[in-house]
Design a protein around this motif. Structure first.
Motif, PDB file in Angstrom:
ATOM      1  N   ILE A 190       0.839  -1.199   0.000  1.00  0.00           N
ATOM      2  CA  ILE A 190       0.000   0.000   0.000  1.00  0.00           C
ATOM      3  C   ILE A 190       0.875   1.251   0.000  1.00  0.00           C
ATOM      4  CG2 ILE A 190      -1.970  -1.090   1.135  1.00  0.00           C
ATOM      5  CD1 ILE A 190      -1.074   0.088   3.758  1.00  0.00           C
ATOM      6  N   GLU A 191       0.335   2.333  -0.505  1.00  0.00           N
ATOM      7  CA  GLU A 191       1.057   3.601  -0.559  1.00  0.00           C
ATOM      8  C   GLU A 191       1.058   4.277   0.824  1.00  0.00           C
ATOM      9  OE1 GLU A 191       2.705   4.771  -3.133  1.00  0.00           O
ATOM     10  OE2 GLU A 191       2.138   3.029  -4.351  1.00  0.00           O
ATOM     11  N   PRO A 192       2.082   5.096   1.097  1.00  0.00           N
ATOM     12  CA  PRO A 192       2.143   5.812   2.376  1.00  0.00           C
ATOM     13  C   PRO A 192       0.902   6.659   2.642  1.00  0.00           C
ATOM     14  CG  PRO A 192       4.261   5.921   1.274  1.00  0.00           C
ATOM     15  CD  PRO A 192       3.326   5.279   0.302  1.00  0.00           C
ATOM     16  N   VAL A 193       0.341   7.268   1.588  1.00  0.00           N
ATOM     17  CA  VAL A 193      -0.849   8.086   1.796  1.00  0.00           C
ATOM     18  C   VAL A 193      -2.031   7.226   2.250  1.00  0.00           C
ATOM     19  CG1 VAL A 193      -1.606   7.901  -0.626  1.00  0.00           C
ATOM     20  CG2 VAL A 193      -2.318   9.859   0.768  1.00  0.00           C
ATOM     21  N   THR A 194      -2.105   5.984   1.756  1.00  0.00           N
ATOM     22  CA  THR A 194      -3.164   5.065   2.190  1.00  0.00           C
ATOM     23  C   THR A 194      -2.944   4.657   3.640  1.00  0.00           C
ATOM     24  OG1 THR A 194      -3.345   4.191  -0.061  1.00  0.00           O
ATOM     25  CG2 THR A 194      -4.311   2.877   1.704  1.00  0.00           C
ATOM     26  N   MET A 195      -1.693   4.437   3.998  1.00  0.00           N
ATOM     27  CA  MET A 195      -1.362   4.112   5.380  1.00  0.00           C
ATOM     28  C   MET A 195      -1.784   5.245   6.320  1.00  0.00           C
ATOM     29  SD  MET A 195      -0.162   2.334   7.853  1.00  0.00           S
ATOM     30  CE  MET A 195       0.657   0.934   7.104  1.00  0.00           C
ATOM     31  N   LYS A 196      -1.517   6.474   5.909  1.00  0.00           N
ATOM     32  CA  LYS A 196      -1.897   7.624   6.737  1.00  0.00           C
ATOM     33  C   LYS A 196      -3.405   7.677   6.955  1.00  0.00           C
ATOM     34  CE  LYS A 196       2.025  10.620   5.591  1.00  0.00           C
ATOM     35  NZ  LYS A 196       2.468  11.890   4.967  1.00  0.00           N
ATOM     36  N   THR A 197      -4.154   7.314   5.906  1.00  0.00           N
ATOM     37  CA  THR A 197      -5.614   7.298   6.024  1.00  0.00           C
ATOM     38  C   THR A 197      -6.051   6.233   7.026  1.00  0.00           C
ATOM     39  OG1 THR A 197      -5.908   8.044   3.746  1.00  0.00           O
ATOM     40  CG2 THR A 197      -7.782   6.942   4.789  1.00  0.00           C
ATOM     41  N   HIS A 198      -5.435   5.048   6.941  1.00  0.00           N
ATOM     42  CA  HIS A 198      -5.756   3.980   7.893  1.00  0.00           C
ATOM     43  C   HIS A 198      -5.427   4.404   9.327  1.00  0.00           C
ATOM     44  CE1 HIS A 198      -6.982   1.055   5.016  1.00  0.00           C
ATOM     45  NE2 HIS A 198      -5.788   0.892   4.452  1.00  0.00           N
ATOM     46  N   ILE A 199      -4.277   5.009   9.501  1.00  0.00           N
ATOM     47  CA  ILE A 199      -3.854   5.450  10.832  1.00  0.00           C
ATOM     48  C   ILE A 199      -4.839   6.486  11.375  1.00  0.00           C
ATOM     49  CG2 ILE A 199      -2.079   6.677  12.155  1.00  0.00           C
ATOM     50  CD1 ILE A 199      -1.290   3.840  11.447  1.00  0.00           C
ATOM     51  N   ARG A 200      -5.209   7.422  10.518  1.00  0.00           N
ATOM     52  CA  ARG A 200      -6.159   8.459  10.938  1.00  0.00           C
ATOM     53  C   ARG A 200      -7.495   7.844  11.362  1.00  0.00           C
ATOM     54  NH1 ARG A 200      -5.317  11.517   7.019  1.00  0.00           N
ATOM     55  NH2 ARG A 200      -6.986  10.813   5.623  1.00  0.00           N
ATOM     56  N   ASN A 201      -7.951   6.850  10.621  1.00  0.00           N
ATOM     57  CA  ASN A 201      -9.208   6.182  10.959  1.00  0.00           C
ATOM     58  C   ASN A 201      -9.111   5.417  12.277  1.00  0.00           C
ATOM     59  OD1 ASN A 201     -10.459   7.101   8.638  1.00  0.00           O
ATOM     60  ND2 ASN A 201      -9.999   5.263   7.450  1.00  0.00           N
ATOM     61  N   ILE A 202      -7.965   4.755  12.485  1.00  0.00           N
ATOM     62  CA  ILE A 202      -7.756   4.014  13.730  1.00  0.00           C
ATOM     63  C   ILE A 202      -7.790   4.955  14.927  1.00  0.00           C
ATOM     64  CG2 ILE A 202      -6.084   2.669  15.068  1.00  0.00           C
ATOM     65  CD1 ILE A 202      -5.130   1.468  12.382  1.00  0.00           C
ATOM     66  N   VAL A 203      -7.071   6.061  14.814  1.00  0.00           N
ATOM     67  CA  VAL A 203      -7.006   7.036  15.909  1.00  0.00           C
ATOM     68  C   VAL A 203      -8.400   7.597  16.224  1.00  0.00           C
ATOM     69  CG1 VAL A 203      -6.137   9.323  16.559  1.00  0.00           C
ATOM     70  CG2 VAL A 203      -4.605   7.666  15.473  1.00  0.00           C
ATOM     71  N   LYS A 204      -9.149   7.896  15.182  1.00  0.00           N
ATOM     72  CA  LYS A 204     -10.486   8.450  15.367  1.00  0.00           C
ATOM     73  C   LYS A 204     -11.419   7.449  16.046  1.00  0.00           C
ATOM     74  CE  LYS A 204     -14.343  10.564  12.839  1.00  0.00           C
ATOM     75  NZ  LYS A 204     -14.847  10.977  11.490  1.00  0.00           N
ATOM     76  N   LYS A 205     -11.435   6.222  15.537  1.00  0.00           N
ATOM     77  CA  LYS A 205     -12.328   5.200  16.093  1.00  0.00           C
ATOM     78  C   LYS A 205     -11.948   4.820  17.521  1.00  0.00           C
ATOM     79  CE  LYS A 205     -13.497   3.132  11.608  1.00  0.00           C
ATOM     80  NZ  LYS A 205     -13.377   1.915  10.751  1.00  0.00           N
ATOM     81  N   MET A 206     -10.667   4.875  17.833  1.00  0.00           N
ATOM     82  CA  MET A 206     -10.210   4.533  19.181  1.00  0.00           C
ATOM     83  C   MET A 206     -10.278   5.716  20.134  1.00  0.00           C
ATOM     84  SD  MET A 206      -9.526   1.293  19.073  1.00  0.00           S
ATOM     85  CE  MET A 206      -8.600   1.051  20.590  1.00  0.00           C
ATOM     86  N   LYS A 207     -10.734   6.869  19.615  1.00  0.00           N
ATOM     87  CA  LYS A 207     -10.964   8.077  20.422  1.00  0.00           C
ATOM     88  C   LYS A 207      -9.694   8.563  21.124  1.00  0.00           C
ATOM     89  CE  LYS A 207     -15.746   6.612  21.283  1.00  0.00           C
ATOM     90  NZ  LYS A 207     -16.324   7.475  20.238  1.00  0.00           N
ATOM     91  N   GLN A 208      -8.582   8.582  20.371  1.00  0.00           N
ATOM     92  CA  GLN A 208      -7.322   9.070  20.906  1.00  0.00           C
ATOM     93  C   GLN A 208      -6.785  10.203  20.045  1.00  0.00           C
ATOM     94  OE1 GLN A 208      -6.113   8.381  23.713  1.00  0.00           O
ATOM     95  NE2 GLN A 208      -6.985   6.409  24.314  1.00  0.00           N
ATOM     96  N   LYS A 209      -5.669  10.812  20.478  1.00  0.00           N
ATOM     97  CA  LYS A 209      -5.101  11.956  19.772  1.00  0.00           C
ATOM     98  C   LYS A 209      -4.115  11.527  18.686  1.00  0.00           C
ATOM     99  CE  LYS A 209      -5.552  15.117  23.693  1.00  0.00           C
ATOM    100  NZ  LYS A 209      -4.825  15.989  24.661  1.00  0.00           N
ATOM    101  N   ASN A 210      -3.432  10.424  18.904  1.00  0.00           N
ATOM    102  CA  ASN A 210      -2.452   9.946  17.933  1.00  0.00           C
ATOM    103  C   ASN A 210      -2.290   8.434  18.068  1.00  0.00           C
ATOM    104  OD1 ASN A 210      -0.492   9.496  20.123  1.00  0.00           O
ATOM    105  ND2 ASN A 210      -0.392  11.747  20.182  1.00  0.00           N
ATOM    106  N   ILE A 211      -1.558   7.833  17.130  1.00  0.00           N
ATOM    107  CA  ILE A 211      -1.422   6.386  17.108  1.00  0.00           C
ATOM    108  C   ILE A 211      -0.617   5.876  18.302  1.00  0.00           C
ATOM    109  CG2 ILE A 211       0.677   6.342  15.698  1.00  0.00           C
ATOM    110  CD1 ILE A 211      -2.382   3.936  15.522  1.00  0.00           C
ATOM    111  N   GLU A 212       0.289   6.705  18.804  1.00  0.00           N
ATOM    112  CA  GLU A 212       1.060   6.306  19.986  1.00  0.00           C
ATOM    113  C   GLU A 212       0.137   6.114  21.184  1.00  0.00           C
ATOM    114  OE1 GLU A 212       3.655   7.831  17.016  1.00  0.00           O
ATOM    115  OE2 GLU A 212       1.950   8.837  17.996  1.00  0.00           O
ATOM    116  N   ASP A 213      -0.813   7.016  21.348  1.00  0.00           N
ATOM    117  CA  ASP A 213      -1.773   6.890  22.447  1.00  0.00           C
ATOM    118  C   ASP A 213      -2.668   5.667  22.263  1.00  0.00           C
ATOM    119  OD1 ASP A 213      -0.767   9.134  23.639  1.00  0.00           O
ATOM    120  OD2 ASP A 213      -2.375  10.480  22.986  1.00  0.00           O
ATOM    121  N   VAL A 214      -3.011   5.363  21.006  1.00  0.00           N
ATOM    122  CA  VAL A 214      -3.818   4.169  20.725  1.00  0.00           C
ATOM    123  C   VAL A 214      -3.069   2.919  21.169  1.00  0.00           C
ATOM    124  CG1 VAL A 214      -4.780   2.693  18.920  1.00  0.00           C
ATOM    125  CG2 VAL A 214      -5.103   5.174  18.807  1.00  0.00           C
ATOM    126  N   LEU A 215      -1.797   2.817  20.764  1.00  0.00           N
ATOM    127  CA  LEU A 215      -0.995   1.651  21.127  1.00  0.00           C
ATOM    128  C   LEU A 215      -0.850   1.528  22.642  1.00  0.00           C
ATOM    129  CD1 LEU A 215       1.748   1.855  18.365  1.00  0.00           C
ATOM    130  CD2 LEU A 215       0.029   0.049  18.634  1.00  0.00           C
TER     131      LEU A 215
END
Length: 235
Positions: free
Chosen positions: A188-213
């Motif tokens: 997958i392209e980096p831009v697609t990865m960024k979209t996935h990360i953004r969706n994960i952060v939003k659904k998990m109700k956090q500020k960034n992926i580090e907080d999600v992890l």
């Protein structure tokens, strides 16, 4: 005037089990099986069309939490439907997640015909006669953890909102892989990865992926998921 029958829909990805449960439930003159579905999408669509009184819902179908996701979406639109979870074994965390999604009870797939019929009737008539202490404990627990974002139950509830791809990415990040490595592995392209990360952060109700992890790891989510997977492989 003929008494109204309890209209039941059975949801399980194995057609043979659906037929088995239908045979069991049809032995009761008070119950009518109106439909069967074999994945979460079918369950949602048929619920909208038929609006059964009670749904027997398997948890793991096209994905690990398909039944929980379907339960949440169905009850969001049709809160009067009673959903009873079908489960292979009494795993507390999975059952808690199902109740968090709105299920009113659960029944083991190995339950006797009488127990399964009784569970459907109890759900329909809103009686918690099988496990009243458990039901009471669960209601109190869910109220307590409603806003606790570090709890395992709440984390399971949020993770099941992710798509399969998003959950795979989250698991890869948990294993220590960086985003570039995941992009190469998944083509997958980096831009697609960024979209996935953004969706994960939003659904998990956090500020960034580090907080999600941090949230997921502190909750013990992956530890318990590994235990569940090991049990399934052993059975």
């Amino acid at each position: 005037m003929e008494n109204k029958k309890i209209r039941v829909m059975i949801v399980d990805d194995m057609e043979s089990l659906c037929r088995k449960y239908e045979t069991v439930l049809s032995q009761s003159e008070e119950i009518e099986v109106v439909a069967a579905a074999h994945d979460g999408y079918q369950a949602i669509m048929k619920s909208a069309m038929l609006q059964p009184d009670v749904i027997l819902m398997d948890i793991e179908m096209e994905s690990k939490y398909a039944g929980i996701t379907a339960t949440s979406q169905i009850l969001r639109e049709f809160p009067k439907i009673k959903i009873v979870i079908l489960t292979v074994y009494e795993d507390d965390e999975m059952i808690y997640a199902a109740f968090q999604a709105g299920a009113c009870d659960y029944v083991l797939k190995t339950a006797t015909p009488a127990a399964m019929v009784s569970c459907v009737k109890d759900a329909y008539y809103e009686k918690s006669v099988i496990r009243p202490q458990v039901a009471k404990k669960l209601r109190k627990e869910f109220k307590r953890i409603k806003n606790n974002e570090d709890s395992l139950i709440y984390t399971i509830y949020l993770v099941q909102l992710l798509t399969d791809t998003e959950r795979n990415i989250l698991e890869a990040l948990h294993e220590g892989k960086d985003q570039k490595e995941i992009c190469r592995e998944r083509f997958i392209e980096p831009v697609t990865m960024k979209t996935h990360i953004r969706n994960i952060v939003k659904k998990m109700k956090q500020k960034n992926i580090e907080d999600v992890l941090s949230q997921v790891e502190q909750s013990g989510y992956f530890y318990y998921m590994d235990k569940i997977k090991s049990r399934q492989e052993e059975s």
